[in-house]
Design a protein around this motif. Structure first.
Motif, short mmCIF file in Angstrom:
data_model
loop_
_atom_site.label_atom_id
_atom_site.label_comp_id
_atom_site.label_asym_id
_atom_site.label_seq_id
_atom_site.Cartn_x
_atom_site.Cartn_y
_atom_site.Cartn_z
N UNK A 212 6.52 -0.84 12.01
CA UNK A 212 6.97 0.54 12.54
C UNK A 212 6.46 1.83 11.76
N UNK A 213 6.93 1.07 10.34
CA UNK A 213 6.56 2.18 9.31
C UNK A 213 5.68 2.00 8.16
N UNK A 214 4.56 1.19 8.50
CA UNK A 214 3.66 0.87 7.57
C UNK A 214 2.48 1.81 7.42
N UNK A 215 2.15 2.27 6.20
CA UNK A 215 1.22 3.20 6.01
C UNK A 215 -0.22 2.80 6.80
N UNK A 216 -0.77 3.71 7.25
CA UNK A 216 -2.25 3.61 8.26
C UNK A 216 -3.17 3.55 7.11
N UNK A 217 -4.30 3.15 7.66
CA UNK A 217 -5.69 2.77 6.74
C UNK A 217 -5.76 4.04 5.90
N UNK A 218 -5.75 5.39 6.53
CA UNK A 218 -6.24 6.44 5.67
C UNK A 218 -5.30 6.72 4.58
N UNK A 219 -4.02 6.56 4.81
CA UNK A 219 -3.13 6.49 3.81
C UNK A 219 -3.05 5.59 2.99
N UNK A 220 -3.30 4.33 3.03
CA UNK A 220 -3.44 3.02 2.29
C UNK A 220 -4.51 3.38 1.45
N UNK A 221 -5.78 3.90 2.14
CA UNK A 221 -6.96 4.07 0.94
C UNK A 221 -6.53 5.23 0.08
N UNK A 222 -6.05 6.18 0.58
CA UNK A 222 -5.83 7.36 -0.18
C UNK A 222 -4.76 7.17 -1.50
N UNK A 223 -3.68 6.45 -1.17
CA UNK A 223 -2.49 6.02 -2.15
C UNK A 223 -3.19 5.03 -3.11
N UNK A 224 -4.34 4.29 -2.76
CA UNK A 224 -4.83 3.26 -3.76
C UNK A 224 -5.98 3.55 -4.46
N UNK A 225 -6.44 5.07 -4.20
CA UNK A 225 -8.00 5.25 -5.01
C UNK A 225 -7.79 5.14 -6.31
N UNK A 226 -6.77 5.27 -7.06
CA UNK A 226 -6.78 5.28 -8.45
C UNK A 226 -6.16 3.82 -8.94
N UNK A 227 -6.07 2.80 -8.00
CA UNK A 227 -5.61 1.66 -8.30
C UNK A 227 -6.36 1.01 -9.37
N UNK A 228 -6.06 0.17 -10.32
CA UNK A 228 -6.79 -0.43 -11.39
C UNK A 228 -6.29 -1.85 -11.23
N UNK A 229 -7.11 -2.93 -10.76
CA UNK A 229 -6.72 -4.37 -11.07
C UNK A 229 -7.15 -4.94 -12.39
N UNK A 230 -6.45 -6.04 -12.57
CA UNK A 230 -6.80 -6.72 -13.89
C UNK A 230 -8.34 -7.01 -14.20
#
Length: 981
Positions: A212-230
């Protein structure tokens, strides 16, 4: 009254007016469900409430483009009976030209454009209305989210006030304070434990809430645009050299790095041993996920049981879709990307657990004991548990466990784990999504989570996963769900029934950590199973709640949707209306049951207020949010149903509970912003001081010796505080511990005959083994509550006195410095005025630092934390001096003799362990204290920098206008702003 001129009347008649309603839209998730929650930063209501100036600029830009001018803006709360609805924002627009549909569409387009360009608000609903009475539903805004957003805006607002100079002043002092508040609030999560028997729907409920409360695809990509993986880290840095890059890593990586004791260790070597790539989901799985929860809309339309695949948490097969499969504690937290951390038991822990099952499975009286000292249900289950776990952990197939087989093991070190298990025992594994495709990441992590929690499922039949399920100690899952956003952490626990000793220990641990507890039953707490009530009433949580009810929340949730009478569809409007009346009766009966279990006639108001009760109908709630149509119209049309599902009430209650724990911080910040300094120095004195400190060489020369003296004050304070936790504390509690030693020996002698199994000494359970009625922890150092009160009262008084002395010494030091300058420059000067001026100028800095020494959210020096230190210290000494030595003895009588012999040394060692534990707490708080006394310029005391700033303000320098307390009015307005509900 003057008559209006003809020209005035003509202008008014030619001005066209229209009311527009601006609302936050409900966003649909990828599963096409209406999400009931919105983040504060994306809300048009919050923009108006907290950033009115930016909102005004947007409206002015729209006016320039369209000719439609905003004349008034108002936030209107819906009238009864819709008072639970969110407030609506209305603007009155005027134009000399007719405002037709084309003109309105142009207005909407430009408004959306400027909001998206200049603010964090990306979507709004704009509708023409006849009056401000035409309100519609809007998504909820989490209270903790709103508060955090206020703090972040405060930092931005103050940075505009802050001078460009590197010098510390009252502005930068407040900025640093707010930044530290933000960090501490983000790191401190409110833990909510779910308690029930198996099959009551814990996993099913959470899956629905996340769906019911999950981020949708647009929000997911936007929130992780600066994500850095190991894998994105270049070079070969140490943990220390990672620096600010740490903030870009997924939460599970940050958790590992922050807790790692050696910052000099190689980053790659550490993380690569833990980091495991997730396998992408296969095409059929991706296709199947589109059908996820397809039966949800039909539930409300037609009724009947839903057919649903688990969203993220594992559930049992469809026949038992409401049942839980949790084998350990699963920590559920908010994260922008799907990620999992799995911790496995150490080799020693696993051997001790297997030996425990061996002991329980034996039939000889020396090791089994009688039914009075043993939880018979656990004993009966031990044989089957041993067959399963022994085969998985030792790679030995055994069809039948014989007495001869059991007698091979004299202690846990006789058990040999398989090579495969030895390889991952004690290990931590990290699984992280890419942050690019929400569905793929969810399915990949769902498969991992299912594999480490559900051995009965088909894709877990591979032996390697069965091995791991048997060895899992703890799982932490980060999910991009707005339900978890704002500082919530859900502790999903094993069911209380059909659980072995290990599972019961997991439950007790979770209840000890919890700030709030959901007790889930089918119809009411008074009808809940006896084992659920027993575990709750005897838990540490209830003991803490009874003493400090304002710090905890007890929630009784009835989840009756498996019953046909509570499966409600659209046509059941009379039935849904009865829920509220049933809830009143349910609460009354639940409170009476709680009175009885606690042995109380009634609850005082401060305890009664912390008990939340409700029916919850999550399937109905979710099904309504799955209906087709314009979201706000769907919500409005079915408002009477949603009011009675209990889900919105649960979310609101948790938000208020979390916010209440942060109230003190906001009150203190508000006080700091409104505190002014009265100038008690003559203008001539101020000019002399400023001229003196404007001379760089003289300033550096005087400050060098001044700062040395200041460091001496801090070092002296640290030594005195350490002395409080060591020598002084030891003298204070020596007599109490001597009494506790004698009491422990007496209790032991009275209960020794009831110790009929070596299993009581299993060190993993720290003397609190759930299998046995006799508990070692209740025999040795049984009553540490009195000791906790004594220690806390003592150190609190000592800390307060020492901090007062430090305040006085710091004021004297800086006042003496100013006096010495003035005495040299002004004939006949006395030092009274400068001392008062210094005291008023730096009081906020000193007060703030001392509050951070005591602590705010994370590990504060309060009675609760002192009690926690004592309990942890007790566990250490019990394991070291009593349990481990006795458990290594194959003969029960020898084990008991050794345990009694070690009681006196253990109690006296408790004193040393307490000191060590409190010194660790002091070290954490001392670092925080010092960080609040040091400015951005290395080594320069913050009070001194603020003092110089106050001198400049008193002199009326150019910067003084920027630094005047009145300039904090915008920040003060932010801090005191209420959520736009």
């Amino acid at each position: 009254m003057a008559t209006r001129t003809k020209r005035q009347r003509t202008e008014e008649e030619s001005t066209y007016r229209v009311w527009l309603r601006l609302c936050d839209p409900f966003i649909r998730t990828d599963g096409n469900l209406i999400c009931p929650i919105i983040k504060a930063e994306t809300s048009i209501r919050v923009l108006f409430r907290l950033r009115e100036k930016e909102f005004g600029i947007v409206l002015h830009n729209v006016y320039k483009d369209t000719g439609i001018k905003t004349q008034s803006v108002t936030l209107v709360k819906p009238p009864p009976p819709d008072t639970n609805m969110q407030a609506n924002l209305f603007i009155q627009c005027v134009s000399p030209n007719i405002i037709n549909e084309d003109k309105l569409n142009q207005f909407k387009e430009r408004l959306t454009f400027y909001l998206s360009k200049n603010t964090t608000v990306k979507c709004i609903l704009v509708d023409r209305v006849n009056s401000t009475e035409e309100t519609i539903p809007q998504p909820m805004i989490s209270e903790p989210d709103f508060e955090m957003y206020k703090l972040e805006l405060c930092c931005k607002t103050i940075s505009k006030i802050q001078p460009e100079s590197d010098e510390m002043d009252s502005v930068s002092f407040i900025t640093d304070s707010i930044k530290k508040m933000i960090i501490e609030h983000k790191e401190k999560r409110t833990k909510i434990a779910l308690l029930s028997q198996n099959g009551k729907g814990k996993s099913f409920l959470l899956n629905l809430l996340f769906l019911l409360t999950i981020d949708n695809q647009e929000e997911y990509q936007n929130n992780n645009k600066n994500l850095k993986l190991p894998k994105d880290v270049t070079g070969d840095p140490t943990i220390e050299e990672i620096g600010e890059t740490l903030n870009q890593f997924p939460d599970v990586v940050k958790d590992v790095l922050k807790r790692h004791p050696n910052s000099k260790e190689n980053f790659r070597a550490l993380i690569e041993s833990m980091y495991f790539k997730t396998k992408p989901p296969i095409i059929p799985d991706l296709a199947e996920t589109k059908k996820l929860f397809l039966s949800l809309p039909k539930y409300f339309q037609e009724g009947g049981r839903i057919v649903a695949e688990p969203y993220i948490l594992a559930q049992k097969n469809l026949k038992h879709s409401y049942e839980s499969t949790t084998k350990c504690i699963i920590h559920l937290r908010y994260g922008t990307v799907y990620q999992i951390k799995v911790d496995y038991f150490s080799s020693e822990d696993l051997k001790q657990q297997l030996f425990e099952l061996v002991s329980l499975s034996r039939s000889d009286k020396a090791n089994v004991g009688n039914a009075e000292g043993l939880n018979k249900q656990i004993k009966d289950k031990a044989y089957e548990c041993l067959k399963t776990r022994y085969a998985l952990l030792t790679d030995t197939n055994i069809d039948k466990i014989t007495e001869n087989f059991l007698k091979r093991f004299n202690n846990y070190s006789d058990i040999e784990l398989s090579e495969e298990v030895e390889q991952f025992a004690g290990r931590t594994e990290l699984y992280i999504g890419s942050g690019k495709n929400a569905t793929e990441d969810r399915l990949a992590l769902k498969a991992i989570l299912k594999a480490v929690t559900s051995p009965q499922n088909s894709d877990s039949e591979r032996r390697e996963w069965k091995h791991r399920v048997a060895a899992v100690q703890e799982i932490v899952v980060y999910i991009p769900s707005k339900f978890l956003y704002g500082g919530k952490e859900i502790l999903e626990m094993p069911g209380t029934d059909d659980s072995d000793a290990l599972a019961l220990n997991f439950i007790n641990e979770a209840l000890t950590k919890a700030d709030a507890v959901f007790v889930m039953s089918e119809f009411a707490f008074n009808n809940a199973e006896k084992d659920v009530k027993d575990i709750l009433i005897n838990s540490d949580f209830i003991q803490k709640w009874k003493k400090f009810p304002e710090l905890f929340s007890l929630m009784f949730l009835a989840y009756p949707e498996k019953d046909i009478e509570f499966q409600i569809k659209n046509e059941d409007r009379e039935k849904i209306g009865e829920i509220e009346n049933l809830e009143i009766k349910k609460r009354s009966s639940e409170l009476k049951e709680l009175f009885k279990l606690l042995g109380m006639g009634s609850l005082p108001p401060n305890m009664d207020d912390t008990i939340f009760t409700s029916y919850i109908l999550p399937v109905l709630h979710t099904s309504i949010h799955a209906q087709e149509g314009t979201p706000h119209q769907v919500i409005q049309e079915h408002a009477s149903f949603l009011k009675c599902t209990g889900i919105d009430k649960v979310i609101t209650h948790l938000d208020k509970f979390i916010s209440s724990s942060r109230k003190m911080d906001f009150e203190q910040l508000q006080k700091t912003l409104t505190t002014n300094t009265t100038n008690t120095l003559l203008a001539e004195n101020v000019r002399v001081l400023i001229q003196m400190y404007q001379n760089r060489e003289l300033k550096q020369m005087r400050e060098f010796s001044l700062f040395l003296e200041y460091d001496k004050l801090k070092n002296n304070l640290s030594k005195k505080l350490e002395n409080v936790y060591t020598s002084k504390l030891e003298a204070q509690v020596a007599g109490t511990l001597e009494v506790m030693k004698k009491e422990a020996l007496q209790i032991w002698d009275l209960n020794e005959s009831n110790i009929n199994s070596i299993g009581l000494f299993n060190p993993y359970y720290c003397g609190n083994h759930p299998t046995y009625k006799v508990r070692i922890s209740e025999m040795i150092l049984a009553n540490i509550e009195k000791l906790t009160s004594e220690i806390f009262t003592f150190i609190k008084n000592e800390i307060v006195q020492l901090l007062k002395e430090f305040n006085k010494d710091a004021v004297n030091l800086f006042a003496e410095e100013l006096n010495n300058v003035l005495i040299c420059k002004i004939s006949g000067y006395n030092n009274i005025d400068s001392r008062n001026f210094v005291k008023q100028s730096i009081r906020n800095v000193l007060s703030e630092a001392q509050q951070w020494y005591i602590g705010r959210q994370k590990k504060p020096i309060n009675k609760h934390m002192v009690g926690k230190c004592l309990k942890e210290s007790k566990k250490v000494i019990l394991k070291k001096h009593i349990l481990t030595p006795a458990y290594n003895r194959s003969d029960l009588d020898l084990a008991k003799q050794l345990a009694r012999k070690n009681i006196a040394p253990a109690v006296m060692a408790f004193k040393t362990e307490i000191k060590s534990s409190l010194l660790i707490l002091h070290d954490i708080r001392w670092k925080s204290f010092c960080s609040h006394l040091k400015s951005r310029l290395k080594g320069i005391p913050k009070p001194w920098q603020v003092l110089l700033s106050k001198l400049n303000q008193s002199c009326g320098s150019t910067n003084s206008q920027q630094r005047n307390p009145e300039d904090f009015s915008a920040v003060l307005k932010l801090i005191t702003a209420k959520s736009p509900k």
